[in-house]
Write an enzyme that holds these catalytic residues in place. Structure first.
Site, PDB file in Angstrom:
ATOM      1  N   SER A 184       0.770  -1.406   0.148  1.00  0.00           N
ATOM      2  CA  SER A 184      -0.198  -0.016  -0.013  1.00  0.00           C
ATOM      3  C   SER A 184       0.773   0.860   0.169  1.00  0.00           C
ATOM      4  CB  SER A 184      -1.041  -0.467   0.941  1.00  0.00           C
ATOM      5  OG  SER A 184      -0.171  -0.233   2.685  1.00  0.00           O
TER       6      SER A 184
ATOM      7  N   SER B 231     -12.367  27.054 -27.577  1.00  0.00           N
ATOM      8  CA  SER B 231     -12.540  25.906 -28.802  1.00  0.00           C
ATOM      9  C   SER B 231     -11.240  25.489 -29.666  1.00  0.00           C
ATOM     10  CB  SER B 231     -13.845  25.426 -29.462  1.00  0.00           C
ATOM     11  OG  SER B 231     -13.861  24.678 -30.715  1.00  0.00           O
TER      12      SER B 231
ATOM     13  N   TYR C 110      -9.433  -6.504  12.277  1.00  0.00           N
ATOM     14  CA  TYR C 110      -9.089  -5.733  11.141  1.00  0.00           C
ATOM     15  C   TYR C 110      -9.148  -7.280   9.786  1.00  0.00           C
ATOM     16  CZ  TYR C 110      -5.458  -4.399   7.937  1.00  0.00           C
ATOM     17  OH  TYR C 110      -5.052  -3.761   6.564  1.00  0.00           O
TER      18      TYR C 110
ATOM     19  N   GLU D 136     -18.469  22.085 -15.389  1.00  0.00           N
ATOM     20  CA  GLU D 136     -18.729  20.725 -16.054  1.00  0.00           C
ATOM     21  C   GLU D 136     -18.396  19.547 -15.223  1.00  0.00           C
ATOM     22  OE1 GLU D 136     -19.853  20.096 -20.478  1.00  0.00           O
ATOM     23  OE2 GLU D 136     -18.068  21.943 -20.680  1.00  0.00           O
TER      24      GLU D 136
ATOM     25  N   HIS E  23     -39.271  22.256 -12.397  1.00  0.00           N
ATOM     26  CA  HIS E  23     -39.369  21.035 -14.030  1.00  0.00           C
ATOM     27  C   HIS E  23     -38.331  21.760 -14.966  1.00  0.00           C
ATOM     28  CE1 HIS E  23     -42.911  18.772 -11.485  1.00  0.00           C
ATOM     29  NE2 HIS E  23     -43.107  19.984 -10.858  1.00  0.00           N
TER      30      HIS E  23
ATOM     31  N   ASN F 226      -2.668  -2.916  13.028  1.00  0.00           N
ATOM     32  CA  ASN F 226      -3.694  -2.542  13.339  1.00  0.00           C
ATOM     33  C   ASN F 226      -4.027  -0.915  14.050  1.00  0.00           C
ATOM     34  OD1 ASN F 226      -3.958  -4.530  11.571  1.00  0.00           O
ATOM     35  ND2 ASN F 226      -4.947  -6.366  13.468  1.00  0.00           N
TER      36      ASN F 226
END
Ligand code: ARG
Length: 459
Positions: A24, A278, A318, A291, A157, A111
C-alpha cells in the site's frame, strides 16, 4: 529473502505478485506525517509509563523527526518490499538510530497504527472541507449582496414558475453549504476518539496509558473497545457521506452555471480564468470547470459505495480488505477539495447579467400566481376558483401569443367580470418578488435579512 518484520516464521520471501497486491506504500505514503505523529505519541507514552527508557524514547523522537524531514524533502526512498508507510518509517528509523527503533512497536500493532493514522488524516480533511466551504459561502454571499434586488425567473421542473431574486437564489446555496459544514463538524466530533493502544485487536498486557496518547494526538478520549477501534471505518464512511452530499450540492450549482451561461439563457458570464475555448469553433466559451465539478461528484459517490461494499462482509476484527479504504477516501477528498476551489473561483469571478435575467423573469406567465392571489385578496374569491380563472386568462394570453399584462381589461373581464384595472399592478415581476415577504421568502427585505444573518456568522 524472508521479511525483516516477521521473517522468523518464514523460509522464503513473497512472490512478486504477492508483493504487488499487498503493498500500500504507493498510496499510504500520504499518511507519513500522521504515522510519525502517532509513533511519537506512542513512544512518549511508553517512556512515561516506564516501558521505554528516556534515552531510547529520546532517540526515537529525534529519529522520527529526521525521517519526517527526509519525507518532506523528498529524499526518502519508499520501498514496496516494506509494504506500507508504517514499516517504511520504522525500517528507516532503525537505519538511523539502531536498536531503540526495535522497541517502538511494543504494545502496538499496525492495526491500531493504521486506524490512528487514517483517523488523523480524515479529521484534517473535515477541517479543510470546513475552511473551503466557508470560502465558497463568502463568494456566494458577495453575489447575493450585489444582486439582492435583481429579479430572475424561478423554476420548478426547469419551467418558469415565479420570479425570484438573484440574492435569494445565491442564499439558497449558502444555506445548503451551511448544513454541509454541520455534517463535517458532526462527523469530526464523532470520529475524534483514539484507537491507539488497541494493539492488534485485544488490547495489550503492557501497562499503557491510552488517555495520554489520545490527549497528545488531540483526541477527546480513547475508543472504548479495542475490537471496535481496529475494525471501525465508519468515521471514513461518514466523511464520504458528508462529502457526497456536499458534492451533490456543488454539482447542482455547476449544472445551473452550465445552463445559465448558454447563449440561450445568458444569465451569467464565467470569467476567462474559468472558461475554455474550442480548437475549431472560435466563438466558444465553454464552462468546463462547472462540467468537471458536476462530473467529479461521481467519483465521490463512487468512493462512498466502494467503501460500504468493502466493509459490509468483514467479520471482526481487522482484515486486509480494509487497506482498500484509503485510495477511495483520498480520491474523494481530493475531488471534493478541487471542486470546492473551482466553484469558489467561478462564483468569485462570475458576472451575472441583471437585464437578461429580468427580461426572462416575466416569461412563461410567471406572475400567474400573483394574479390568482390578487383575486383571493381583492375579490374574496376562493383560491381554487381563482386558480381556475387565472388558468383561463393564461390560456387566452397564450392563444393570442402575448403575456398576461398585455391582455386588455375587457379581455380579462370576458373571462371574469369582477376583474378591475388595479389587477395590472400585480402582474409585474418587481411587484411579484416584493410581495413575497413571508419568512424565508424571495422579497429583497427578507433576502437582506438572510444576508445579514450570514454576514454576522461568517464574520
Ligand atoms: N497497510 C495496512 C492497511 O492499510 C496496515 C495494516 C496492516 N495490518 C495487518 N495486519 N496486515 O490496512
Amino acid at each position: 529473502s524472508a521479511n525483516a518484520m516477521w521473517g522468523g516464521r518464514f523460509a522464503s520471501g513473497p512472490d512478486a505478485i504477492m508483493e504487488a497486491i499487498n503493498a500500500s506504500i504507493g498510496f499510504d505514503q500520504r499518511l507519513a506525517a500522521q504515522d510519525i505523529a502517532g509513533s511519537r505519541a506512542h513512544a512518549a507514552m511508553l517512556a512515561a509509563v516506564g516501558i521505554l527508557t528516556d534515552s531510547d524514547a529520546e532517540a526515537i523522537r529525534e529519529g522520527l523527526l529526521t525521517v519526517l524531514s527526509e519525507i518532506e524533502a523528498g529524499t526518502f526512498r519508499f520501498s514496496t518490499a516494506l509494504e506500507d508507510i508504517h514499516m517504511n518509517v520504522e525500517s528507516r528509523l532503525g537505519e538511523l538510530i539502531g536498536e531503540p527503533a526495535k522497541r517502538l512497536h511494543t504494545a502496538r500493532s499496525r492495526n491500531d497504527q493504521v486506524a490512528v493514522d487514517f483517523r488523523l488524516w480524515v479529521r484534517d480533511q473535515c477541517d479543510a472541507a470546513e475552511g473551503a466551504l466557508v470560502a465558497l459561502q463568502r463568494a456566494l454571499l458577495a453575489q447575493a449582496e450585489a444582486g439582492a434586488e435583481w429579479v430572475m425567473p424561478g423554476f420548478t421542473h426547469l419551467q418558469s414558475a415565479q420570479p425570484v431574486t438573484w440574492g435569494h437564489h445565491m442564499m439558497a446555496y449558502v444555506e445548503m453549504l451551511g448544513r454541509d459544514r454541520g455534517r463535517f463538524a458532526d462527523a469530526r466530533k464523532r470520529m475524534n476518539e483514539s484507537p491507539l493502544g488497541s494493539a492488534a485487536l485485544a488490547g495489550t498486557s503492557f501497562p499503557i496509558d491510552r488517555a495520554m496518547t489520545a490527549r497528545e494526538l488531540g483526541f477527546d478520549r480513547p475508543m472504548a473497545n479495542s475490537l471496535d477501534a481496529v475494525s471501525d471505518r465508519d468515521f471514513a464512511l461518514e466523511f464520504l457521506g458528508a462529502a457526497s452530499i456536499c458534492a451533490m450540492h456543488l454539482s447542482r450549482l455547476a449544472e445551473e452555471l452550465v445552463i445559465w451561461s448558454t447563449a440561450q439563457f445568458r444569465f451569467v458570464r464565467l470569467s476567462d480564468r474559468f472558461s475554455t475555448g474550442s480548437s475549431i469553433m472560435p466563438q466558444k466559451r465553454n464552462p468546463d470547470a462547472a462540467e468537471l465539478v458536476r462530473a467529479k461528484t461521481g467519483r465521490v459517490f463512487g468512493a462512498s459505495v466502494a467503501l460500504l461494499t468493502i466493509m459490509k462482509g468483514l467479520p471482526l476484527a481487522y482484515s486486509k480488505d480494509m487497506q482498500e479504504d484509503k485510495e477511495q477516501v483520498f480520491d474523494a477528498a481530493d475531488s471534493l477539495m478541487l471542486a470546492l476551489a473551482a466553484t469558489t473561483g467561478m462564483m468569485t469571478d462570475l458576472r451575472p447579467d441583471p437585464e437578461r435575467m429580468r427580461a426572462a423573469a416575466g416569461a412563461g406567465f410567471a406572475t400567474a400566481t400573483d394574479l390568482a392571489d390578487w383575486l383571493v385578496r381583492a375579490k374574496g374569491m376562493p383560491f381554487r376558483e381563482a386558480h381556475h380563472v387565472t388558468g383561463a386568462l393564461v390560456a387566452r394570453a397564450e392563444a393570442k401569443g402575448v403575456d398576461l399584462p398585455d391582455l386588455s381589461l375587457d379581455e380579462m373581464r370576458a373571462v371574469h367580470e369582477g376583474i378591475t384595472d388595479d389587477v395590472f399592478a400585480v402582474l409585474g415581476v418587481d411587484n411579484s418578488v416584493r410581495s413575497r415577504t413571508s419568512y424565508g421568502g424571495t422579497s429583497p427585505v427578507r433576502v437582506r435579512e438572510q444576508i445579514a444573518r450570514w454576514t454576522e456568522q461568517l464574520g
